[in-house]
Design an enzyme around this catalytic site. Structure first.
Site, PDB file in Angstrom:
ATOM      1  N   CYS A   1       0.823  -1.223   0.000  1.00 20.51           N
ATOM      2  CA  CYS A   1       0.000   0.000   0.000  1.00 20.51           C
ATOM      3  C   CYS A   1       0.852   1.266   0.000  1.00 20.51           C
ATOM      4  O   CYS A   1       0.404   2.327  -0.432  1.00 20.51           O
ATOM      5  CB  CYS A   1      -0.926   0.013   1.212  1.00 20.51           C
ATOM      6  SG  CYS A   1      -1.983  -1.432   1.275  1.00 20.51           S
TER       7      CYS A   1
ATOM      8  N   HIS B   1      -3.929   6.971   1.159  1.00 17.98           N
ATOM      9  CA  HIS B   1      -4.099   5.636   0.572  1.00 17.98           C
ATOM     10  C   HIS B   1      -5.487   5.146   0.945  1.00 17.98           C
ATOM     11  O   HIS B   1      -5.894   5.246   2.113  1.00 17.98           O
ATOM     12  CB  HIS B   1      -3.014   4.695   1.098  1.00 17.98           C
ATOM     13  CG  HIS B   1      -3.399   3.260   0.977  1.00 17.98           C
ATOM     14  ND1 HIS B   1      -3.753   2.704  -0.234  1.00 17.98           N
ATOM     15  CD2 HIS B   1      -3.514   2.264   1.902  1.00 17.98           C
ATOM     16  CE1 HIS B   1      -4.056   1.434  -0.043  1.00 17.98           C
ATOM     17  NE2 HIS B   1      -3.925   1.143   1.239  1.00 17.98           N
TER      18      HIS B   1
ATOM     19  N   ASN C   1      -9.989  -1.058  -2.210  1.00 17.84           N
ATOM     20  CA  ASN C   1      -8.585  -0.766  -1.890  1.00 17.84           C
ATOM     21  C   ASN C   1      -7.724  -1.328  -3.027  1.00 17.84           C
ATOM     22  O   ASN C   1      -7.648  -2.548  -3.198  1.00 17.84           O
ATOM     23  CB  ASN C   1      -8.246  -1.424  -0.551  1.00 17.84           C
ATOM     24  CG  ASN C   1      -6.799  -1.239  -0.127  1.00 17.84           C
ATOM     25  OD1 ASN C   1      -5.922  -1.019  -0.958  1.00 17.84           O
ATOM     26  ND2 ASN C   1      -6.550  -1.353   1.158  1.00 17.84           N
TER      27      ASN C   1
HETATM   28  N1  ACO Z   1     -19.007  -9.891   5.877  1.00 12.68           N
HETATM   29  C1  ACO Z   1     -19.727 -10.207   6.994  1.00 12.68           C
HETATM   30  N2  ACO Z   1     -19.165 -10.489   8.178  1.00 12.68           N
HETATM   31  C2  ACO Z   1     -17.834 -10.434   8.250  1.00 12.68           C
HETATM   32  C3  ACO Z   1     -17.020 -10.111   7.139  1.00 12.68           C
HETATM   33  C4  ACO Z   1     -17.666  -9.845   5.929  1.00 12.68           C
HETATM   34  N3  ACO Z   1     -16.992  -9.521   4.817  1.00 12.68           N
HETATM   35  N4  ACO Z   1     -15.740 -10.145   7.532  1.00 12.68           N
HETATM   36  C5  ACO Z   1     -15.720 -10.467   8.827  1.00 12.68           C
HETATM   37  N5  ACO Z   1     -16.994 -10.658   9.268  1.00 12.68           N
HETATM   38  C6  ACO Z   1     -17.443 -11.015  10.608  1.00 12.68           C
HETATM   39  C7  ACO Z   1     -16.431 -11.827  11.377  1.00 12.68           C
HETATM   40  O1  ACO Z   1     -16.520 -13.185  11.088  1.00 12.68           O
HETATM   41  C8  ACO Z   1     -16.805 -11.508  12.804  1.00 12.68           C
HETATM   42  O2  ACO Z   1     -17.929 -12.280  13.153  1.00 12.68           O
HETATM   43  P1  ACO Z   1     -18.107 -12.855  14.662  1.00 12.68           P
HETATM   44  O3  ACO Z   1     -18.171 -11.648  15.537  1.00 12.68           O
HETATM   45  O4  ACO Z   1     -19.378 -13.623  14.580  1.00 12.68           O
HETATM   46  O5  ACO Z   1     -16.885 -13.674  14.907  1.00 12.68           O
HETATM   47  C9  ACO Z   1     -17.266 -10.051  12.739  1.00 12.68           C
HETATM   48  O6  ACO Z   1     -17.619  -9.802  11.355  1.00 12.68           O
HETATM   49  C10 ACO Z   1     -16.194  -9.076  13.149  1.00 12.68           C
HETATM   50  O7  ACO Z   1     -14.972  -9.466  12.493  1.00 12.68           O
HETATM   51  P2  ACO Z   1     -13.678  -8.647  12.601  1.00 12.68           P
HETATM   52  O8  ACO Z   1     -12.629  -9.280  11.744  1.00 12.68           O
HETATM   53  O9  ACO Z   1     -13.371  -8.433  14.053  1.00 12.68           O
HETATM   54  O10 ACO Z   1     -14.171  -7.321  11.932  1.00 12.68           O
HETATM   55  P3  ACO Z   1     -13.714  -5.857  12.161  1.00 12.68           P
HETATM   56  O11 ACO Z   1     -14.765  -5.108  12.845  1.00 12.68           O
HETATM   57  O12 ACO Z   1     -12.335  -5.778  12.683  1.00 12.68           O
HETATM   58  O13 ACO Z   1     -13.677  -5.365  10.655  1.00 12.68           O
HETATM   59  C11 ACO Z   1     -12.072  -4.948   8.944  1.00 12.68           C
HETATM   60  C12 ACO Z   1     -12.814  -6.007   9.744  1.00 12.68           C
HETATM   61  C13 ACO Z   1     -13.075  -4.168   8.115  1.00 12.68           C
HETATM   62  C14 ACO Z   1     -11.086  -5.646   8.048  1.00 12.68           C
HETATM   63  C15 ACO Z   1     -11.382  -3.991   9.940  1.00 12.68           C
HETATM   64  O14 ACO Z   1     -10.634  -4.709  10.892  1.00 12.68           O
HETATM   65  C16 ACO Z   1     -10.501  -3.037   9.246  1.00 12.68           C
HETATM   66  O15 ACO Z   1     -10.959  -2.200   8.515  1.00 12.68           O
HETATM   67  N6  ACO Z   1      -9.199  -3.102   9.466  1.00 12.68           N
HETATM   68  C17 ACO Z   1      -8.265  -2.290   8.772  1.00 12.68           C
HETATM   69  C18 ACO Z   1      -7.682  -3.110   7.730  1.00 12.68           C
HETATM   70  C19 ACO Z   1      -7.660  -2.444   6.404  1.00 12.68           C
HETATM   71  O16 ACO Z   1      -8.114  -1.368   6.179  1.00 12.68           O
HETATM   72  N7  ACO Z   1      -7.068  -3.151   5.510  1.00 12.68           N
HETATM   73  C20 ACO Z   1      -6.935  -2.694   4.208  1.00 12.68           C
HETATM   74  C21 ACO Z   1      -5.792  -3.351   3.583  1.00 12.68           C
HETATM   75  S1  ACO Z   1      -4.344  -2.964   4.348  1.00 12.68           S
HETATM   76  C22 ACO Z   1      -4.074  -1.417   3.993  1.00 12.68           C
HETATM   77  O17 ACO Z   1      -4.396  -0.977   2.927  1.00 12.68           O
HETATM   78  C23 ACO Z   1      -3.455  -0.624   5.006  1.00 12.68           C
END
Ligand code: ACO
Length: 334
Positions: free
Chosen positions: A115, A261, A291
């Site tokens: 990224c 980004h 992304n």
């Molecule tokens: N659809 C539905 N449910 C989902 C999905 C999905 N796509 N993905 C995860 N879940 C569920 C999980 O299974 C979990 O369920 P549970 O509570 O029953 O176990 C619940 O949603 C919460 O899961 P988490 O992984 O804890 O979700 P979180 O709230 O952390 O959100 C996310 C995930 C969106 C990836 C978040 O952590 C985030 O935005 N992190 C930043 C990462 C990022 O931006 N990455 C981009 C690439 S890296 C970069 O460019 C820097």
């Protein structure tokens, strides 16, 4: 010392639009979940047979940047290509671009900083132009994510985020006060496994991957510790923007346009709030493209410029954070 400036910008995204609803047919997810957590409404994916690849999308963006810069392609002295999804395991996409553009023997360099790849690439280009070694440098960020994502519920927290596309900038020696004021880069390898794709690599070679039980380990799909990435991203984005501003004796009030980004809309909104910027001072387009990793900043920058949001004299800030972890910023006067 010379100063470098962006002379031309270009972007390309594949035609195929993939909505959140489309993804919900492949895995257990929903438009509501994706929009609430990431802000993404749709993304573009290469369609099999549409002729696109990472290098080809990069070429399309590059051609537009070169045309807008109004320079002869033979005057390009260095190509810097940032991607985590190259067409070949080796060599990198840089040499493909050189061949496709029909440039004889200019050096071509690939940047593997995910990224942050485009920001790292701009910094490399800037150093070469500053020292006077090169006058015109082409920097490209391009990604073909869709071909390598696990489109099952197992990886839904990763696969819904990413999209395909490319962006490019032609950097040249500045002949006025405008241009790049500073670049700051960082990395922290202790987090290598928190956002990564292990194989194929020399440590995880193809026969080993085939022998693995995919239920146990999936080294050939990206894995991500989303919450840790989020927590680190909001801190590092803010730090590296501040670092760049302080280096130039500038304040956050001086920013006219921030191009973060496009990791996640929630991350961008967090930074915007911290910097107390208006909506008109931050350009986000993750809603449309997801992304696109190394391509996200040049696509967003090109789009902001095309929409007339960046004017001569504006202070523009580019900032990135991603796998590695790596992060960086570019402060420039348009
Ligand atoms: N659809 C539905 N449910 C989902 C999905 C999905 N796509 N993905 C995860 N879940 C569920 C999980 O299974 C979990 O369920 P549970 O509570 O029953 O176990 C619940 O949603 C919460 O899961 P988490 O992984 O804890 O979700 P979180 O709230 O952390 O959100 C996310 C995930 C969106 C990836 C978040 O952590 C985030 O935005 N992190 C930043 C990462 C990022 O931006 N990455 C981009 C690439 S890296 C970069 O460019 C820097």
């Amino acid at each position: 010392m010379f100063q470098s400036k962006i002379l031309g910008l270009g972007k390309y995204v594949p035609e195929q639009v993939v909505t959140n609803h489309d993804l919900s047919k492949l895995m257990e997810t929903s438009d509501e979940w994706i929009q609430e957590r990431t802000g993404i409404e749709e993304r573009r994916h290469i369609k099999k047979g549409d002729g696109n690849s990472t290098a080809i999308m990069g070429l399309k963006a590059a051609k537009q940047a070169i045309e807008r810069a109004d320079i002869d392609k033979d005057d390009i002295e260095l190509i810097v290509f940032a991607t985590l999804s190259p067409d070949y395991y080796f060599p990198g996409c840089g040499v493909q671009i050189q061949e496709m553009l029909g440039i004889k023997t200019c050096p071509a360099l690939d940047v593997r900083n995910q990224c942050s790849g485009f920001v790292y690439g701009i910094s490399v280009a800037d150093q070469y132009i500053k020292t006077g070694m090169y006058k015109n440098v082409l920097v490209i960020g391009s990604e073909n994510h869709s071909g390598g994502l696990d489109m099952t519920t197992r990886s839904r927290h990763v696969s819904v985020i990413f999209g395909d596309g490319a962006g490019a900038a032609l950097l040249s020696r500045s002949d006025d006060d405008s241009g790049i004021l500073s670049t700051h880069l960082h990395a922290q390898g202790e987090y290598i496994d928190e956002l990564s794709l292990r194989g194929p690599s020399t440590e995880m070679w193809v026969p080993e991957i085939i022998a693995k039980n995919p239920q146990e380990d999936i080294p050939y799909f990206p894995k991500m510790n989303g919450q840790l990435v989020f927590k680190n991203a909001v801190v590092r984005f803010s730090e590296v923007i501040q670092e760049g501003l302080e280096f130039n004796n500038l304040k956050k009030e001086d920013i006219d346009m921030l191009i973060p980004h496009q990791a996640n809309l929630r991350i961008s909104q967090f930074i915007q709030k911290k910097l107390r910027l208006e909506d008109s001072q931050v350009h986000n387009n993750i809603q449309k493209y997801g992304n696109t990793t190394a391509a996200s900043i040049p696509i967003a920058l090109t789009e902001a410029w095309e929409e007339g949001k960046i004017k001569k004299g504006d202070l523009v800030v580019l900032a990135a954070f991603g796998s590695g972890f790596t992060w960086g910023s570019v402060i420039l006067r348009w």
